[in-house]
Design an enzyme around this catalytic site. Structure first.
Site, PDB file in Angstrom:
ATOM      1  NE  ARG A  42      10.636  20.128 -28.151  1.00  0.00           N
ATOM      2  CZ  ARG A  42      10.985  19.061 -27.462  1.00  0.00           C
ATOM      3  NH1 ARG A  42      11.418  19.159 -26.235  1.00  0.00           N
ATOM      4  NH2 ARG A  42      10.919  17.876 -28.002  1.00  0.00           N
ATOM      5  CE  LYS A  79      14.913  16.531 -28.241  1.00  0.00           C
ATOM      6  NZ  LYS A  79      15.062  15.939 -26.906  1.00  0.00           N
TER       7      LYS A  79
END
Length: 92
Positions: A42, A79
């Protein structure tokens, strides 16, 4: 040779525990698993070209071990993680 062009990369990293194992029998691969791997991914996907992006946990390790310039990016939505305080490495 600059006439061949440039390569632009983005880098992201995190620090923490992982599980490692060899996966597959025909074409064995060494793989890492765990939340640390997902968080590092991420960081990379939320980075910008030619920049190094890290999590707060990685920032704390860097700050304790080096004098590398690091700049806060602030809180960003990540996310699967929610809001995270992240940093740019080699930035003033």
């Amino acid at each position: 040779d600059l006439s061949k062009g440039y390569v632009n990369i983005r880098v992201g990293f995190h620090s923490g525990p992982v599980v490692a194992n060899v996966v597959g029998s025909r074409n064995p691969r060494y793989c890492l698993f765990g939340d640390t791997v997902n968080t590092a991914s991420r960081m990379e996907s939320n980075s910008l070209k030619n920049r190094i992006h890290c999590s707060e946990k990685a920032f704390n390790f860097l700050r304790a071990q080096s004098q590398m310039p690091i700049k806060s990016r602030g809180f960003i939505p990540v996310k699967g993680k929610g809001e995270m305080h992240t940093y740019w490495v080699n930035e003033y």
